[in-house]
Every structure is written in C-alpha cells, then in structure tokens.
Design a protein around this motif. Structure first.
Motif, PDB file in Angstrom:
ATOM      1  N   GLY A 160       0.953  -1.176  -0.036  1.00  0.00           N
ATOM      2  CA  GLY A 160       0.078   0.126   0.038  1.00  0.00           C
ATOM      3  C   GLY A 160       0.923   1.169  -0.195  1.00  0.00           C
ATOM      4  O   GLY A 160       0.540   2.422  -0.812  1.00  0.00           O
ATOM      5  N   ARG A 161       2.005   1.293   0.904  1.00  0.00           N
ATOM      6  CA  ARG A 161       2.900   2.410   0.976  1.00  0.00           C
ATOM      7  C   ARG A 161       3.329   2.681  -0.323  1.00  0.00           C
ATOM      8  O   ARG A 161       3.507   3.790  -0.903  1.00  0.00           O
ATOM      9  CB  ARG A 161       3.776   2.259   1.946  1.00  0.00           C
ATOM     10  CG  ARG A 161       3.236   2.439   3.408  1.00  0.00           C
ATOM     11  CD  ARG A 161       4.115   2.012   4.401  1.00  0.00           C
ATOM     12  NE  ARG A 161       3.698   2.184   5.952  1.00  0.00           N
ATOM     13  CZ  ARG A 161       4.368   1.776   6.883  1.00  0.00           C
ATOM     14  NH1 ARG A 161       5.428   1.013   6.670  1.00  0.00           N
ATOM     15  NH2 ARG A 161       3.645   1.804   8.000  1.00  0.00           N
ATOM     16  N   GLN A 162       3.964   1.665  -1.049  1.00  0.00           N
ATOM     17  CA  GLN A 162       4.733   1.705  -2.390  1.00  0.00           C
ATOM     18  C   GLN A 162       3.744   2.326  -3.569  1.00  0.00           C
ATOM     19  O   GLN A 162       4.147   2.997  -4.216  1.00  0.00           O
ATOM     20  CB  GLN A 162       5.305   0.410  -2.750  1.00  0.00           C
ATOM     21  CG  GLN A 162       6.120   0.534  -4.024  1.00  0.00           C
ATOM     22  CD  GLN A 162       7.400   1.247  -3.848  1.00  0.00           C
ATOM     23  OE1 GLN A 162       8.110   1.200  -2.887  1.00  0.00           O
ATOM     24  NE2 GLN A 162       7.354   2.395  -4.884  1.00  0.00           N
ATOM     25  N   ALA A 163       2.390   1.696  -3.493  1.00  0.00           N
ATOM     26  CA  ALA A 163       1.524   2.054  -4.533  1.00  0.00           C
ATOM     27  C   ALA A 163       1.186   3.628  -4.347  1.00  0.00           C
ATOM     28  O   ALA A 163       1.149   4.169  -5.102  1.00  0.00           O
ATOM     29  CB  ALA A 163       0.192   1.096  -4.483  1.00  0.00           C
ATOM     30  N   LEU A 164       0.830   3.988  -3.105  1.00  0.00           N
ATOM     31  CA  LEU A 164       0.617   5.545  -2.797  1.00  0.00           C
ATOM     32  C   LEU A 164       1.796   6.310  -3.135  1.00  0.00           C
ATOM     33  O   LEU A 164       1.488   7.355  -4.086  1.00  0.00           O
ATOM     34  CB  LEU A 164       0.355   5.679  -1.462  1.00  0.00           C
ATOM     35  CG  LEU A 164       0.049   7.156  -1.177  1.00  0.00           C
ATOM     36  CD1 LEU A 164      -1.001   7.491  -1.932  1.00  0.00           C
ATOM     37  CD2 LEU A 164      -0.263   7.255   0.269  1.00  0.00           C
ATOM     38  N   LYS A 165       2.945   6.113  -3.224  1.00  0.00           N
ATOM     39  CA  LYS A 165       4.180   6.621  -3.610  1.00  0.00           C
ATOM     40  C   LYS A 165       4.309   6.684  -5.036  1.00  0.00           C
ATOM     41  O   LYS A 165       4.277   7.908  -5.709  1.00  0.00           O
ATOM     42  CB  LYS A 165       5.672   5.945  -3.127  1.00  0.00           C
ATOM     43  CG  LYS A 165       6.879   6.516  -3.495  1.00  0.00           C
ATOM     44  CD  LYS A 165       8.030   6.084  -2.793  1.00  0.00           C
ATOM     45  CE  LYS A 165       9.310   6.534  -3.446  1.00  0.00           C
ATOM     46  NZ  LYS A 165      10.519   5.647  -3.123  1.00  0.00           N
ATOM     47  N   ASN A 166       3.906   5.618  -5.643  1.00  0.00           N
ATOM     48  CA  ASN A 166       4.058   5.693  -7.085  1.00  0.00           C
ATOM     49  C   ASN A 166       2.862   6.236  -7.685  1.00  0.00           C
ATOM     50  O   ASN A 166       3.011   6.890  -8.951  1.00  0.00           O
ATOM     51  CB  ASN A 166       3.851   4.112  -7.571  1.00  0.00           C
ATOM     52  CG  ASN A 166       5.247   3.318  -7.513  1.00  0.00           C
ATOM     53  OD1 ASN A 166       6.131   3.973  -7.035  1.00  0.00           O
ATOM     54  ND2 ASN A 166       5.155   2.287  -7.662  1.00  0.00           N
ATOM     55  N   MET A 167       1.719   6.475  -7.165  1.00  0.00           N
ATOM     56  CA  MET A 167       0.717   7.311  -7.592  1.00  0.00           C
ATOM     57  C   MET A 167       0.969   8.819  -7.781  1.00  0.00           C
ATOM     58  O   MET A 167       0.879   9.563  -8.424  1.00  0.00           O
ATOM     59  CB  MET A 167      -0.689   6.904  -6.957  1.00  0.00           C
ATOM     60  CG  MET A 167      -1.231   5.829  -7.511  1.00  0.00           C
ATOM     61  SD  MET A 167      -1.992   5.865  -9.047  1.00  0.00           S
ATOM     62  CE  MET A 167      -2.846   7.443  -8.833  1.00  0.00           C
TER      63      MET A 167
END
Length: 359
Positions: free
Chosen positions: A159-166
C-alpha cells in the motif's frame, strides 16, 4: 501473499453501525458483519472478509449492496453524510481499504487536495475550473475504465509503495497511466531521488543560522513578504516573498565576474532547485532574459499532496547576493506554464486556466 495472511495483517479493531448493521472492522480493511439478533445467519455474517469485488466499478462490497470502504471509514473516522462526502482511495486502488489509504472528502477537497484525483479530473473534465462549474459532469466518467484487474487487497508495504508511485504519476504531464491502465507497475519500486536523500541528510546536520541584520537582511521568517530573508544556504543566497527558510542547492557559493551566468549553467531539468522542511522543488523549465541579469525557474514540489504543486521563481544579483524571488505557486501545471511564459514577455495562446481566477 494469500488472502488469509492479509486478513490477519492488522493492528487494531473497531466497532461501528452502518446502514442498520453492526460491524467489527480491522485497520487492514477487513470487516466482520454481526448476525442480526433473532434472525437467520446470512452468507456474509459472522466471518472476516475484505468483501467481494464488483467488476463494474472496482469497489469491494459485502452483501452485494454495501461498499466496504464506507464501513471502514465510518469505523475509524466517524460517520458522514454520503450524499455530501465521498471516501477517497489515496492510491486509486478501490480494493485497498486499509485505514491509511482512506479519508472522507467533500467534492471540492477531493478535487484539490489529492494530486492523483486532481490529475484524473483534469483528464476527464478538461480542467479543475470546468469541474467546479459543473461537478455532476464527472459522474459520467467515474467508471469509464473497466480494467480493474490490477486492483487487489494489499499488505501495508504494498500500500505504501502504491501510494508513492501514484503520487509520482500524478506530477507527470497530463497523460494516461502506463499502458492505459494502472497495471502491476503501481506496486513496484520505481527508485528514489538520491539528490533529495542527500539534501535531507545535510539539512538534519545543519545548525540553525544566527540572525543577520546587516544590509536589510533578516532571518525571521514571519517578516513582511517583500523583505529579503537570509536563506538557509549558501551564505550569499537570500529569498524574497518566501515564508519558510529555504535552501537553494544549486546556488554558487561565491560571486564571480559573471555570477548569474555561472548559476544558470548549473541548472538542468529534474534537478532540485529549492529545499526546505516541507520538501523541495525540481526544475521543469528555466529561461534567462536578454540582458543576462535575471532568470526564471518553473518547478514542481516533491512533497505529497501539495494543494499548489507548481512554483515560479525569479533569480537575480543584488548587493553581492543571489536573490531568489517567489513569483507565485499554482493549482494547475498549465497555469504555471502560462505565467512562466508571460513573465518572459512572450505571448500566451493556451487560453484561461484555474489559476487566472484563484489567488
């Protein structure tokens, strides 16, 4: 990671009532619907579940009619009128209902506070201004992309990685996500900015500077905006119309025979041009005037969810110091480009933008 392991990946459980049902809710987005007293136990009662995905809109449902993200938001952030408020998924993954990925927002907040949402609205409606004039126009675009195959329940780290990428995607020029839909790239590490990491370390080690009151330069960040303020570094850098003490990592450490040209030679797109306690800005465009005594830098902020993500700065030399003047920040990238163009005395043919109407 198996769903069972994800179901047990939680730290807190809360209780709530939602639409006439009582739920226990884990902070990983799993819900437990309690059976109604004196009535038969239904299929989704008395068990932990992330819900069932709806292939039409991508959301997770329980009982076929209740959206799980609304239950989770109610349990952890309180009840809201769902006719006025919406639950925003920060990383755009409608199946990631972890508490840290959700928050209640009004339509206006949803448009302006989340850069990924703001970008998608501009893509769908043409501009934030068009959306604000007629918010209902967004409804017909809400579920326009049927490809939800990339969405799934995720671990805390995913979840943290996905938010960073978004967030990284949201600050790129207006375009579709990779491949026309999000895809698996959203969960993968896209690397990091080594310049930013170095600057953060330098700032953490730097001691606060003493006040410098000579030649009208002061170090109090709460002075009038038209005063010169001593920048955090280097010693010959000052800032004008900035509230927060700021570093200018590309600024030369000495005045030469051609100081502004030497400074200008250090610039290139993608480099950090400013840095403070809230984050930095990286260069998008820059230009020198015909007399070589003033240049402009158009940059974008690096911190998460800035309301005004784009910044225009002017730089010149006065009294043996490099002056960095804040010329404005902007809601829309197109607005920043417009005023960057006009500042150079060039003609703008791109029409109006939201920043023409919002100070």
């Amino acid at each position: 990671m198996e769903t069972l392991n994800l179901l047990n990946d939680y730290q807190e459980v809360k209780e709530c009532d939602f639409k006439g049902e009582h739920y226990s809710v884990r902070d990983n987005g799993a819900v437990f619907r309690h059976a109604r007293p004196g009535k038969r136990v239904r299929k989704d009662d008395e068990r932990w579940t992330f819900g069932v995905p709806n292939d039409t809109n991508g959301y997770m449902f329980i009982g076929g009619i209740v959206r799980v993200h609304q239950i989770v938001a109610t349990a952890y952030f309180g009840e809201r009128d769902t006719k006025v408020y919406v639950v925003d998924h920060k990383d755009s993954n409608r199946r990631n209902n972890r508490v840290e990925n959700l928050h209640w927002l009004t339509r206006l907040q949803n448009a302006l506070n989340n850069p990924a949402t703001r970008k998608k609205i501009i893509m769908c409606c043409g501009s934030i201004e068009a959306f604000l004039n007629n918010p209902a126009m967004l409804r017909r675009f809400a579920d326009q992309n049927p490809n939800f195959s990339w969405m799934r329940s995720v671990s805390r780290e995913e979840g943290r990685q996905a938010l960073k990428n978004m967030n990284e995607w949201a600050h790129r020029p207006i375009d579709e996500p990779k491949g026309g839909s999000m895809g698996e790239w959203i969960y993968k590490s896209l690397g990091y900015n080594p310049q930013m990491e170095i600057m953060k370390k330098q700032m953490s080690l730097r001691r606060p500077q003493q006040s410098r009151l000579s030649e009208g330069i002061v170090s109090n960040p709460l002075i009038e905006k038209n005063e010169f303020v001593a920048a955090k570094s280097p010693n010959i850098a000052v800032q004008k119309k900035w509230i927060t003490p700021t570093d200018f990592p590309l600024c030369p450490s000495e005045i030469t025979e051609t100081p502004l040209l030497d400074y200008y030679a250090q610039l290139s797109n993608g480099k950090l041009i400013t840095m403070n306690v809230y984050g930095g800005t990286t260069i998008l465009e820059y230009a020198m005037n015909k007399d070589n005594n003033y240049f402009w830098v158009f940059s974008k902020r690096t911190e998460q969810h800035p309301i005004k993500a784009w910044v225009l700065m002017g730089v010149y030399v006065k009294n043996g110091r490099f002056v960095h003047e804040n010329l404005g920040s902007f809601f829309e990238e197109i607005g920043g480009y417009k005023y960057f163009t006009l500042a150079q005395g060039k003609e703008w043919n791109g029409g109006d933008c939201l920043d023409d109407y919002v100070s």
